[in-house]
Design a protein around this motif. Structure first.
Motif, PDB file in Angstrom:
ATOM      1  N   SER A   1       0.865  40.017  -7.681  1.00 33.53           N
ATOM      2  CA  SER A   1       0.270  40.137  -6.355  1.00 33.53           C
ATOM      3  C   SER A   1      -0.818  41.209  -6.357  1.00 33.53           C
ATOM      4  O   SER A   1      -1.679  41.240  -5.488  1.00 33.53           O
ATOM      5  N   MET A   2      -0.789  42.094  -7.344  1.00 34.91           N
ATOM      6  CA  MET A   2      -1.817  43.134  -7.407  1.00 34.91           C
ATOM      7  C   MET A   2      -2.936  42.768  -8.374  1.00 34.91           C
ATOM      8  O   MET A   2      -3.929  43.462  -8.459  1.00 34.91           O
ATOM      9  N   SER A   3      -2.754  41.636  -9.105  1.00 32.15           N
ATOM     10  CA  SER A   3      -3.655  41.385 -10.237  1.00 32.15           C
ATOM     11  C   SER A   3      -5.126  41.304  -9.845  1.00 32.15           C
ATOM     12  O   SER A   3      -5.980  41.877 -10.519  1.00 32.15           O
ATOM     13  N   ILE A   4      -5.444  40.618  -8.719  1.00 36.71           N
ATOM     14  CA  ILE A   4      -6.869  40.467  -8.407  1.00 36.71           C
ATOM     15  C   ILE A   4      -7.497  41.802  -8.016  1.00 36.71           C
ATOM     16  O   ILE A   4      -8.668  42.045  -8.289  1.00 36.71           O
ATOM     17  N   TYR A   5      -6.674  42.681  -7.417  1.00 40.53           N
ATOM     18  CA  TYR A   5      -7.236  43.987  -7.058  1.00 40.53           C
ATOM     19  C   TYR A   5      -7.478  44.816  -8.311  1.00 40.53           C
ATOM     20  O   TYR A   5      -8.459  45.558  -8.402  1.00 40.53           O
ATOM     21  N   LEU A   6      -6.556  44.653  -9.283  1.00 44.99           N
ATOM     22  CA  LEU A   6      -6.765  45.333 -10.558  1.00 44.99           C
ATOM     23  C   LEU A   6      -8.032  44.796 -11.229  1.00 44.99           C
ATOM     24  O   LEU A   6      -8.826  45.563 -11.785  1.00 44.99           O
ATOM     25  N   LEU A   7      -8.232  43.473 -11.130  1.00 47.54           N
ATOM     26  CA  LEU A   7      -9.445  42.862 -11.685  1.00 47.54           C
ATOM     27  C   LEU A   7     -10.690  43.472 -11.042  1.00 47.54           C
ATOM     28  O   LEU A   7     -11.644  43.868 -11.715  1.00 47.54           O
TER      29      LEU A   7
ATOM     30  N   ILE B   1     -10.976  46.363  -9.474  1.00 43.04           N
ATOM     31  CA  ILE B   1     -11.161  47.764  -9.836  1.00 43.04           C
ATOM     32  C   ILE B   1     -11.754  47.854 -11.238  1.00 43.04           C
ATOM     33  O   ILE B   1     -12.679  48.636 -11.491  1.00 43.04           O
ATOM     34  N   GLY B   2     -11.253  46.996 -12.124  1.00 43.18           N
ATOM     35  CA  GLY B   2     -11.782  46.979 -13.479  1.00 43.18           C
ATOM     36  C   GLY B   2     -13.267  46.663 -13.508  1.00 43.18           C
ATOM     37  O   GLY B   2     -14.051  47.341 -14.186  1.00 43.18           O
ATOM     38  N   VAL B   3     -13.663  45.632 -12.755  1.00 43.81           N
ATOM     39  CA  VAL B   3     -15.080  45.257 -12.733  1.00 43.81           C
ATOM     40  C   VAL B   3     -15.931  46.395 -12.180  1.00 43.81           C
ATOM     41  O   VAL B   3     -16.977  46.750 -12.743  1.00 43.81           O
TER      42      VAL B   3
ATOM     43  N   LEU C   1     -15.356  49.531 -12.164  1.00 48.20           N
ATOM     44  CA  LEU C   1     -15.445  50.710 -13.027  1.00 48.20           C
ATOM     45  C   LEU C   1     -16.599  50.557 -14.009  1.00 48.20           C
ATOM     46  O   LEU C   1     -17.290  51.526 -14.324  1.00 48.20           O
ATOM     47  N   PHE C   2     -16.786  49.317 -14.500  1.00 54.11           N
ATOM     48  CA  PHE C   2     -17.839  49.124 -15.491  1.00 54.11           C
ATOM     49  C   PHE C   2     -19.163  48.743 -14.853  1.00 54.11           C
ATOM     50  O   PHE C   2     -20.222  49.089 -15.351  1.00 54.11           O
ATOM     51  N   ARG C   3     -19.097  47.999 -13.742  1.00 58.53           N
ATOM     52  CA  ARG C   3     -20.332  47.629 -13.040  1.00 58.53           C
ATOM     53  C   ARG C   3     -20.154  47.921 -11.560  1.00 58.53           C
ATOM     54  O   ARG C   3     -19.763  47.052 -10.796  1.00 58.53           O
ATOM     55  N   PRO C   4     -20.479  49.156 -11.132  1.00 55.95           N
ATOM     56  CA  PRO C   4     -20.226  49.543  -9.741  1.00 55.95           C
ATOM     57  C   PRO C   4     -20.903  48.636  -8.716  1.00 55.95           C
ATOM     58  O   PRO C   4     -20.539  48.642  -7.555  1.00 55.95           O
ATOM     59  N   LYS C   5     -21.885  47.821  -9.121  1.00 57.05           N
ATOM     60  CA  LYS C   5     -22.530  46.914  -8.168  1.00 57.05           C
ATOM     61  C   LYS C   5     -22.083  45.484  -8.365  1.00 57.05           C
ATOM     62  O   LYS C   5     -22.760  44.548  -7.944  1.00 57.05           O
ATOM     63  N   GLY C   6     -20.988  45.249  -9.068  1.00 58.28           N
ATOM     64  CA  GLY C   6     -20.519  43.895  -9.279  1.00 58.28           C
ATOM     65  C   GLY C   6     -21.215  43.231 -10.452  1.00 58.28           C
ATOM     66  O   GLY C   6     -22.152  43.779 -11.024  1.00 58.28           O
ATOM     67  N   LEU C   7     -20.731  42.018 -10.800  1.00 56.64           N
ATOM     68  CA  LEU C   7     -21.246  41.356 -12.004  1.00 56.64           C
ATOM     69  C   LEU C   7     -22.722  40.999 -11.882  1.00 56.64           C
ATOM     70  O   LEU C   7     -23.496  41.155 -12.814  1.00 56.64           O
ATOM     71  N   PHE C   8     -23.114  40.470 -10.705  1.00 54.36           N
ATOM     72  CA  PHE C   8     -24.491  40.022 -10.552  1.00 54.36           C
ATOM     73  C   PHE C   8     -25.226  40.809  -9.475  1.00 54.36           C
ATOM     74  O   PHE C   8     -26.188  40.329  -8.905  1.00 54.36           O
ATOM     75  N   GLY C   9     -24.740  41.998  -9.163  1.00 55.55           N
ATOM     76  CA  GLY C   9     -25.373  42.797  -8.119  1.00 55.55           C
ATOM     77  C   GLY C   9     -26.705  43.358  -8.590  1.00 55.55           C
ATOM     78  O   GLY C   9     -26.914  43.560  -9.776  1.00 55.55           O
ATOM     79  N   GLY C  10     -27.612  43.569  -7.627  1.00 57.96           N
ATOM     80  CA  GLY C  10     -28.902  44.134  -7.977  1.00 57.96           C
ATOM     81  C   GLY C  10     -28.738  45.574  -8.456  1.00 57.96           C
ATOM     82  O   GLY C  10     -27.675  46.168  -8.356  1.00 57.96           O
ATOM     83  N   VAL C  11     -29.779  46.112  -9.004  1.00 54.96           N
ATOM     84  CA  VAL C  11     -29.680  47.465  -9.544  1.00 54.96           C
ATOM     85  C   VAL C  11     -29.889  48.498  -8.442  1.00 54.96           C
ATOM     86  O   VAL C  11     -30.701  48.295  -7.567  1.00 54.96           O
TER      87      VAL C  11
END
Lengths: 305, 327
Positions: free
Chosen positions: A283-289, A291-293, A295-305
């Motif tokens: 039940s927590m997995s997507i939130y962990l996902l 948070i993980g994303v 941490l490495f890309r604070p603007k999301g996978l396809f977010g602008g710079v």
């Protein structure tokens, strides 16, 4: 776990993801174009589901119900955009969060007032129930398969609209520089209303499609809304492509997590604690996902710079 | 400024006088209602520290509120069932002593706020709002599926926790405890807002570049503010559990986060006493509108919408002017 069950769960995850995309697309468009964070998007999902249930009960036609969900949610979208939302474009996020939180209260209680607290039922039509045989001997629910197809068609048309049509060009221009396209003679407030209504209509459609497999009740929109937020944060706010990929990632993670994690823990734990640990972790997995994303890309996978 | 101080004093007097009057005419329900307002006020003061002073729009303060509540709930659960909380590496038992549970709630909320803050503050704007919301949701689903402590049903405390020398089951005595805590929290927050840290935090909210140029690190300021904020809201959660003698995953829900935010906004963002006014107003609305119709949330929504659209700065903004309202 057998391979067949795994494929079925993966398809369920895909179906869930595609529905999340319908929700997330509107949210991310509205944020990308108008810079608005809209908590009331879940209420539009609920409006769609209730409209579909009411029309289906009155006419008995599932297709009419789907049309009604699309139209009613779009209409509700136009209404709140005109009376409330357009006053919020220039405000900070705090005001937007609060005003749309207020809209949720109004919509939820209003619906409870009109339809009562008991869930309504929206049945899938006979011609969509039953199962189909997919290649490799996989038996899968026809309705869920249709949902996946509808979602993919909507996604494709949305991509086409944004990339190829005049209105799509305007939307993209609006994301980049709203004052400039205003100066070029585009009626911005009309464009904003259109984008908002489009997002609302997609949310309403998602509500109706899901309403047929779950129950139609007050408060059904908020859990989905929060998942849709997770989706657009993972994908990068404002990016339709990000919303699609984020939605499918979240859908698969959630569904597969629920079925795989307890089995995985069962390999080295006793069954009862494996089930409970697996359930709480999944039940927590997507939130962990998410948070993980972030941490490495604070603007999301396809977010602008 | 004068008007604001007057309003502050009036609030504190009313919050003290009303329950005393209710005690005098023997209306324990009204005492409990005021206590509820005070607990909400403390939760709001906590959020206001991050939101008003630091400009950190957190939609996940239910995480701390819920954690505070569950600390009380879980410790009392072990005390009630005479089971140890943990045996290894050292034995810890449950407890029903208020001061001990509060202290635990504060410490754990601070730790949680440090963890959430350290991760969330890497992001800004909408991402920050969403990631704080996500952390609270995570804890929400975690408590729902955690069957040892009641899962979805929550935990009940058979008897209210004890405070040395007082009978906490007596509404007026429990009210007195909460009132004193409110005063202490207000004093602490007021002192911090006047300290060099508080001033640097406010400056950082208004202009990050400048505060960096004079050698401060905004991230550290924000993180400290977020931790203090979480600690206060956690304490409020513990008091809420004591008040209701019941904790449930609802305390972690996103509606709770939204409501805590509503206390802050109704009163006035960025004012020390704002959430107190907001919580009192909320309880008043809940009580009067709730008596009018069971669908009182519609009216609450309408009032909130009106405040956001037309009366920015909340109650304090309307009465005392906007001179110190947040930018």
């Amino acid at each position: 776990m057998s391979l067949l069950l795994f494929i079925e769960q993966a398809l369920n995850g895909l179906q869930f993801g595609v529905m999340l995309f319908l929700m997330a697309a509107g949210l991310t468009l509205v944020f990308g174009v108008m810079g608005l964070i809209n908590l009331a998007h879940g209420s539009l999902y609920m409006v769609g589901a209730f409209a579909a249930a009411a029309v289906a009960a009155a006419t008995g036609s599932f297709l009419l119900a789907l049309v009604a969900s699309f139209v009613c949610a779009a209409f509700a979208g136009v209404l709140i955009e005109f009376f409330v939302i357009r006053r919020l474009y220039d405000r900070d996020h705090l005001d937007q969060v609060l005003a749309t939180f207020a809209l949720i209260l109004i919509f939820s209680e209003g619906t409870r007032w009109t339809f009562g607290s008991f869930p309504l039922f929206l049945d899938k039509p006979d011609w969509l129930s039953g199962t189909v045989m997919l290649p490799f001997g996989i038996e899968y629910s026809l309705y869920r398969l249709v949902i996946i197809l509808v979602g993919l068609i909507v996604a494709a048309s949305l991509f086409w609209m944004i990339a190829r049509t005049r209105i799509g060009i305007r939307i993209r221009a609006g994301e980049n520089d709203r004052e400039m396209i205003g100066a070029l003679g585009v009626n911005i407030s009309l464009l904003y209303t259109f984008v908002f209504a489009l997002g609302a209509a997609l949310a309403g459609l998602a509500g109706a499609l899901i309403g047929a497999i779950q129950s139609v009740q007050v408060g059904m929109g908020e859990p989905v809304l929060i998942l849709a937020f997770v989706v657009i944060v993972i994908g990068g706010i404002g990016s339709i492509k990000g919303a699609l990929i984020g939605a499918i990632l979240v859908g698969l993670t959630d569904t597969l997590g629920r079925s795989l994690l307890p089995a995985l823990f069962g390999l080295f734990l006793e069954p009862s604690s494996a089930t409970s640990l697996g359930a709480s972790l999944s039940s927590m997995s997507i939130y962990l996902l998410m948070i993980g994303v972030l941490l490495f890309r604070p603007k999301g996978l396809f977010g602008g710079v | 400024m004068r008007k604001e101080s007057l309003l502050n004093a009036a609030l504190l007097v009313v919050l003290l006088a009303f329950p005393l009057w209710a005690w005098f005419v023997d209306e324990p329900f009204l005492i409990t209602l005021t206590t509820r307002a005070i607990v909400f006020a403390i939760a709001g003061i906590g959020l206001n520290f991050a939101l008003g002073f630091g400009g950190l729009v957190s939609l996940g303060h239910a995480a701390f509120f819920g954690l505070g509540g569950y600390v009380v709930g879980v410790l009392a659960f072990h005390a009630q069932t005479y089971t140890p909380l943990m045996e290894w590496p050292f034995a810890i038992g449950g407890t029903k002593s208020m001061p001990v549970t509060w202290l635990t709630a504060i410490v754990l909320s601070t730790v949680l706020a440090f963890a959430i803050g350290a991760l969330s503050l890497r992001t800004t704007g909408v991402y920050f709002i969403m990631i704080t919301l996500a952390f609270a949701q995570m804890l929400f689903y975690f408590t729902i599926s955690w069957s040892t402590y009641g899962g979805e049903d929550g935990l009940s405390l058979y008897v209210r926790n004890g405070f040395p020398g007082l009978n906490t089951m007596d509404p007026i005595q429990f009210f007195a405890i909460c009132y004193v805590i409110l005063l202490i929290v207000l004093f602490i927050v007021f002192s911090i807002s006047r300290s060099s840290f508080g001033l640097a935090l406010g400056a950082s909210r208004q202009n990050e570049e400048r505060i960096q140029a004079v050698g401060q690190v905004p991230f550290r300021l924000y993180l400290t503010a977020f931790a203090i904020s979480g600690a206060i809201t956690g304490l409020a959660g513990a008091l809420f559990a004591d008040l209701n003698r019941f904790v449930s995953p609802t305390m972690f829900s996103w509606q709770t986060s939204g409501e805590i935010m509503v206390f802050v906004i109704l009163g006035g963002v960025g004012r020390v006493f704002g959430p107190v006014a907001g919580a009192v107003l909320f309880i008043l609305l809940e009580h009067t509108l709730g008596g009018l119709s069971e669908f009182w949330h519609i009216y609450l929504g309408a009032v909130l919408l009106g405040v956001v659209l037309f009366a920015r700065g909340g109650l304090y903004g309307m009465i005392a002017g906007r001179e110190v309202a947040h930018d």
